[in-house]
Design an enzyme around this catalytic site. Sequence first.
Site, mmCIF file in Angstrom:
data_model
loop_
_atom_site.group_PDB
_atom_site.id
_atom_site.type_symbol
_atom_site.label_atom_id
_atom_site.label_comp_id
_atom_site.label_asym_id
_atom_site.label_seq_id
_atom_site.Cartn_x
_atom_site.Cartn_y
_atom_site.Cartn_z
ATOM 1 N N GLU A 120 45.064 25.207 24.220
ATOM 2 C CA GLU A 120 45.967 25.327 25.274
ATOM 3 C C GLU A 120 46.366 26.575 25.607
ATOM 4 O OE1 GLU A 120 45.901 20.819 24.637
ATOM 5 O OE2 GLU A 120 46.841 22.310 23.511
ATOM 6 N N TYR A 132 40.011 34.265 26.043
ATOM 7 C CA TYR A 132 39.216 32.970 25.935
ATOM 8 C C TYR A 132 37.777 32.768 26.615
ATOM 9 C CZ TYR A 132 43.541 31.819 23.372
ATOM 10 O OH TYR A 132 44.673 31.779 22.405
#
Length: 166
Positions: A120, A132
């Site tokens: 997350e 990411y």
Amino acid sequence: MTTFTDLVFWWPRSEPVVARATIQDCDDLAAVHAASFHRGWGAEDLAAMLRETSVVAHTVRRRASAPASAFILSRIAADEAEILTVATAPPLRGRGYGGRLIAAHLPDLMRAGVRHLFLEVEAENAAALKLYERAGFLPIGRRKGYYRTAQGTADAVTMRRDLPAI
């Protein structure tokens, strides 16, 4: 005549050192985490996690003898893992430490049998989202009000990356 500026330009910079985190790193990791998040983890919390056989963690140091400047920590469950945190000391952000951490971390997770990796990230953290995405993570959901912040709460983007078998 050689000047100081000439020497600095010529003098090679050392490459950051990436290694597995150890219990001895916990004070450094706690300081980095506290500087990175509204609710930082203490050294005792990190030491407890590092003692777990299901936890994998790596650090980056500016040079071998320097304190840890950044770290990544994941917990494995069967063939899945979750990246619990990635943190870099604020003055050293933007130097590629996060990418180096992920590059070192993923092979260890794959060797442990991890096929699906989750995390997350705060929805407004553009730098982390970019990191990411570059590392092959895809958004798969959103959690409203997931993080506590100094201003209240913030949403999280849930991301996933499938890893190849080795």
